[in-house]
Design an enzyme around this catalytic site. Structure first.
Site, short mmCIF file in Angstrom:
data_model
loop_
_atom_site.label_atom_id
_atom_site.label_comp_id
_atom_site.label_asym_id
_atom_site.label_seq_id
_atom_site.Cartn_x
_atom_site.Cartn_y
_atom_site.Cartn_z
N ALA A 63 -2.82 -0.27 2.13
CA ALA A 63 -3.82 0.42 3.12
C ALA A 63 -5.00 -0.22 2.78
CB ALA A 63 -4.12 2.00 2.66
N GLY A 102 0.94 0.44 1.26
CA GLY A 102 1.22 1.05 2.62
C GLY A 102 2.03 0.01 3.25
N GLU A 105 5.53 0.39 2.70
CA GLU A 105 5.82 1.89 3.29
C GLU A 105 6.02 1.66 4.88
OE1 GLU A 105 2.36 3.74 1.57
OE2 GLU A 105 3.59 5.62 0.85
N GLU A 125 0.36 1.58 -6.11
CA GLU A 125 -0.79 2.68 -5.82
C GLU A 125 -1.24 3.18 -7.36
OE1 GLU A 125 1.89 2.19 -3.92
OE2 GLU A 125 1.14 2.91 -1.63
C1 3H9 Z 1 -2.11 2.14 -0.49
O1 3H9 Z 1 -1.69 1.41 0.17
C2 3H9 Z 1 -2.10 3.50 -0.15
C3 3H9 Z 1 -1.14 4.13 0.72
O2 3H9 Z 1 0.30 4.37 0.00
C4 3H9 Z 1 -1.44 5.42 1.22
C5 3H9 Z 1 -2.07 5.17 2.61
C6 3H9 Z 1 -2.30 6.77 3.16
N1 3H9 Z 1 -7.74 -3.24 0.70
O3 3H9 Z 1 -6.86 -10.14 -4.84
P1 3H9 Z 1 -7.44 -11.16 -3.91
C7 3H9 Z 1 -9.20 -8.04 -0.68
S1 3H9 Z 1 -3.09 1.72 -1.87
C8 3H9 Z 1 -8.90 -3.86 1.15
O4 3H9 Z 1 -8.38 -11.90 -4.44
P2 3H9 Z 1 -4.98 -12.61 -4.13
C9 3H9 Z 1 -9.84 -8.30 -2.14
O5 3H9 Z 1 -10.93 -7.28 -2.35
C10 3H9 Z 1 -3.23 -0.18 -1.68
N2 3H9 Z 1 -9.44 -5.39 0.61
O6 3H9 Z 1 -6.26 -12.09 -3.56
C11 3H9 Z 1 -10.41 -9.60 -1.93
O7 3H9 Z 1 -11.89 -9.51 -1.33
P3 3H9 Z 1 -12.66 -10.55 -1.61
C12 3H9 Z 1 -1.92 -0.72 -2.16
C13 3H9 Z 1 -8.18 -5.82 -0.13
O8 3H9 Z 1 -4.44 -13.77 -3.19
C14 3H9 Z 1 -9.45 -10.09 -1.20
O9 3H9 Z 1 -8.77 -9.15 -0.13
N3 3H9 Z 1 -1.91 -2.09 -2.46
C15 3H9 Z 1 -6.99 -5.19 -0.34
O10 3H9 Z 1 -5.03 -13.19 -5.54
C16 3H9 Z 1 -8.68 -11.29 -1.64
O11 3H9 Z 1 -7.79 -10.50 -2.68
C17 3H9 Z 1 -2.79 -2.68 -3.32
O12 3H9 Z 1 -3.03 -2.21 -4.35
C18 3H9 Z 1 -6.65 -3.77 0.11
N4 3H9 Z 1 -5.65 -3.33 -0.10
O13 3H9 Z 1 -4.01 -11.50 -4.31
C19 3H9 Z 1 -2.78 -4.47 -3.17
N5 3H9 Z 1 -6.32 -6.16 -1.16
O14 3H9 Z 1 -12.34 -11.92 -1.23
C20 3H9 Z 1 -3.88 -4.84 -3.58
C21 3H9 Z 1 -6.96 -7.15 -1.13
O15 3H9 Z 1 -14.02 -9.99 -0.84
N6 3H9 Z 1 -4.03 -6.20 -3.49
N7 3H9 Z 1 -8.22 -6.95 -0.66
O16 3H9 Z 1 -12.99 -10.52 -2.92
C22 3H9 Z 1 -3.65 -7.21 -4.49
O17 3H9 Z 1 -2.90 -6.82 -5.35
C23 3H9 Z 1 -3.93 -8.46 -4.18
O18 3H9 Z 1 -5.14 -8.43 -3.35
C24 3H9 Z 1 -2.93 -9.57 -3.35
C25 3H9 Z 1 -3.41 -10.75 -3.04
C26 3H9 Z 1 -1.80 -9.58 -4.37
C27 3H9 Z 1 -2.48 -8.78 -2.11
#
Ligand code: 3H9
Length: 678
Positions: A63, A102, A105, A125
């Site tokens: 999400a 998400g 999901e 999450e």
């Molecule tokens: C969810 O899904 C809830 C659902 O179950 C419910 C729905 C109803 N959103 O980490 P990076 C940005 S909760 C917005 O440096 P990497 C991040 O801030 C979500 N922004 O890259 C950064 O911005 P900036 C569950 C996001 O290659 C840029 O993207 N998912 C999100 O080292 C690059 O990120 C997670 O918790 C996001 N979801 O790693 C996954 N994700 O450049 C969270 C990232 O401005 N994300 N950004 O600083 C991660 O674990 C890592 O970002 C990922 C990439 C492994 C994907």
């Protein structure tokens, strides 16, 4: 805004493609686009199957976290996914990169999942203080079983595609370079068959047959989840998947999700998510600053610190030349590193081949000349300005031009160290925390003359070696130890005034720290730096040493220890403290745990405010990153500065005033103003 979702027709298959960089987060436009695309497929009799894939670095990574806490704009994710799953034309998720939260999901709502071998899938999450909120806790156990779902939903760590295939989360692995074509072929092969829906799966019955798996899992995670709300909610949700109908289970998930989403822990952990990423950026260093290639690293000192630092680079595949003054110290250091790796291998977290590969990258030496061609040299020698200056002057002579010279000092003045060289621009602080191969924090100390490319390189490198970096200016103790000294000052003062030292430790444990200062003293050894003269007693520590209470090593320090190292408060120590306080003319009184907590933590916040005021930290959230990763500040409070905002900066000011402790102008101003630091 352009539509992030487009569709392409491949014969009778509709390929739905998301292009929403950087991570294909499932923001409103993506959800709307997905829903429309499914409607397009269902309404078109020429389309018989659907493939969903993403452009860019990854499948949907979750999400859009930036939307959390804002008024929701439909369609929401659960309804989008329900529409997808309800289709009677097969829908296939084609996964590369990281299908997280998400995103995972979405994959669960598809009828089939194909993935490239390098892909990872997970439900992280809990790391944001949440549980999956789009039926992930209900579809996952029905698809793979409760036992396999628990570590995914409760632990939050993603698993590689191969493992996902083994547990039935992924149907088949496809070619790394032929994801789309393979997914289309797979989708075509399923046309005309009844679609399998995860919501109708029965694998969750394992949790009904053996309901103990939930308690067993909880017990196995007890230490890791202490204090966190989300993991327990996650266990409850997975358990509900076996006890309730799918529709009721989804309702239960929603209840738990909403409670967490509106609670303080998730707010704190979402703050931390962005804080960690912000900390890696330096405001006045341009993003496109050219980096210095780091192909070979030198480390000076093969003691605990030097060895730990070295292992970070070896594990990341970067060769290290390690220097010591004497052969036996060098041999000892090298064998400790090998032993550490072998222990990791014994626990199954590394193969024997990987141990050899890492150790094969190590070159031990007794000669400075062997550091000549290193791109970065980090010294981890004795904390003395004179010694450090000698080392840096020697390095300046032998190490090639353009190489970075870093000090691991935990409090000395980097600018003064830099004067020992003719290249102060290449001098920087890299303050690792012990054990350096384990602790996540790297405090990067920016000297007055440190060049932009040096800083940018070190920040980038920190990610490569798995560290979380934050930048500090030059001041005694930098960010972390400077604030720690304020807490320690109060801890000592409190026991002089009559607080039980075990209450001081317990207050911090109850707050969520892994250990209190007196336990820590016992662990490290109370006699560190002791002058060894039992007749000379000027501090409580010296009084304990005089009574031969040296810490855990001889079974008695502040606490008495049994064979299993369980601690018991000691009456003898309480008396030693009372006697010492009496000699110093300190009157003792009973002190409540509330007073202890406030006096330990509020002065830290005040010091943090001063650090900000002086520009020693770029942002309040960097201070949170330092304390969470370097000192065990509980993540679920968001770090000292976020926590202070949560309880109210005015509360902190009032508390400091009550105890007649200093209040900085900056803290006062922020408390009077927005109540926020940034
Ligand atoms: C969810 O899904 C809830 C659902 O179950 C419910 C729905 C109803 N959103 O980490 P990076 C940005 S909760 C917005 O440096 P990497 C991040 O801030 C979500 N922004 O890259 C950064 O911005 P900036 C569950 C996001 O290659 C840029 O993207 N998912 C999100 O080292 C690059 O990120 C997670 O918790 C996001 N979801 O790693 C996954 N994700 O450049 C969270 C990232 O401005 N994300 N950004 O600083 C991660 O674990 C890592 O970002 C990922 C990439 C492994 C994907």
């Amino acid at each position: 805004m352009t539509n992030p979702i487009r569709t392409e027709r491949h014969d009778n298959v509709l390929v739905v493609i998301s292009d929403n960089p950087p991570v294909n987060a499932l923001g409103q436009a993506v959800r709307a686009g997905l829903k429309n695309a499914i409607e397009e497929a269902l309404g078109d009799s020429a389309i018989e199957a659907v493939v969903i894939r993403c452009d860019g670095q990854t499948f949907f990574a979750g999400a859009d976290i930036t939307e959390f806490g804002k008024p929701p704009v439909g369609p929401n994710l659960p309804e989008t996914l329900d529409a997808m799953e309800a289709s009677d034309k097969p829908v296939v998720a084609a996964i590369h990169g990281t299908a997280l939260g998400g995103g995972c999901e979405v994959a669960l709502a598809c009828h089939y999942r194909v993935a490239v071998p390098s892909a990872k899938l997970g439900l992280p999450e809990v790391k944001l203080g949440l549980i999956p909120g789009a039926a992930g806790t209900q579809r996952m156990p029905r698809l793979v079983g409760a036992e396999a779902a628990l570590p995914l939903v409760v632990g939050g760590n993603p698993i590689p595609a191969k493992k996902a295939e083994a547990i039935g989360l992924v149907d088949t692995l496809v070619g790394e370079d032929s994801l789309e074509a393979d997914a289309i072929a797979f989708a075509k092969s399923k046309i005309g068959q009844p679609v399998p829906r995860a919501s109708e799966g029965t694998a969750n019955e394992d949790g009904v047959r053996d309901p103990d798996i939930f308690d067993r899992f909880r017990a196995s995670q007890a230490r890791r989840i202490r204090g966190f709300d989300a993991p327990n909610a996650a266990i409850e949700a997975v358990k509900a998947a076996g006890q309730l109908s799918y529709a009721e289970g989804v309702k239960k998930e929603r209840e738990l999700f909403t409670k967490l989403m509106t609670g303080t822990q998730s707010a704190a952990m979402r703050h931390y998510f962005f804080a960690e990423r912000a900390a890696n950026k330096i405001d006045d260093v341009p993003r496109d600053t050219p980096l210095i290639p780091i192909k070979k690293v030198g480390v000076i000192g093969a003691g605990t610190m030097g060895g730990g630092i070295t292992m970070n680079f070896l594990s990341a595949g970067i060769p290290v030349t390690i220097l010591e003054m004497a052969q036996d110290a060098l041999d000892r250091g090298t064998s400790v590193m090998r032993k550490n790796y072998e222990n990791t291998a014994r626990k199954g977290r590394m193969s024997d081949a990987q141990v050899e590969q890492a150790m094969g990258l190590l070159t031990p030496t007794l000669s400075y000349d062997d550091l000549a061609d290193c791109d970065l040299v980090i010294e981890a020698v004795y904390e003395s300005m004179d010694v450090k200056k000698q080392v840096f002057s020697k390095l300046d002579e032998v190490v090639k031009e353009g190489a970075i010279l870093a000090s691991n000092t935990s409090y000395l003045d980097i600018d003064e160290i830099a004067t020992a060289t003719k290249r102060p621009g290449y001098v920087v602080g890299m303050h690792f925390f012990s054990p350096a191969n384990v602790m996540k924090l790297l405090e990067v100390v920016r000297g007055e003359k440190t060049r932009d490319d040096v800083l940018a390189t070190v920040m980038k490198l920190s990610k490569k070696i798995g560290k979380v970096a934050a930048v500090s200016g030059v001041c005694p103790g930098f960010i972390g130890n400077r604030m720690l000294s304020k807490r320690q000052e109060q801890a000592n003062e409190l026991i002089m005034e009559g607080a039980n030292y075990w209450d001081v430790d317990d207050v911090l444990l109850e707050f969520g720290f892994p250990m209190g200062p007196f336990q820590m003293g016992d662990l490290a050894g109370i006699d560190i730096g002791w002058h060894r003269d039992p007749t000379k007693v000027t501090t409580i520590r010296e009084a304990l040493c005089a009574a031969e209470r040296f810490g855990q090593k001889n079974g008695k320090g502040f606490y008495d220890y049994d064979e299993a190292r369980n601690r018991t408060p000691s009456d003898e120590v309480k008396q030693i403290i009372a006697d010492f306080a009496a000699r110093e003319g300190k009157e003792q009184r009973e002190i409540s745990k509330d007073e202890i907590r406030e006096r330990l933590l509020y002065p830290m916040v005040n010091e943090g405010a001063k650090i900000l005021e002086e520009g020693m930290a770029q942002r309040a959230s960097d201070i949170d990153v330092v304390w969470i990763n370097g000192y065990g500040w509980p993540l679920y409070t968001g770090g000292p500065m976020f926590w202070a905002q949560t309880i109210g900066l005015d509360t902190v000011v009032a508390g400091l005033e009550k105890y007649e402790l200093p209040v900085s102008a900056h803290l006062r101003e922020k408390a009077r103003g927005t109540g926020k630091f940034d």
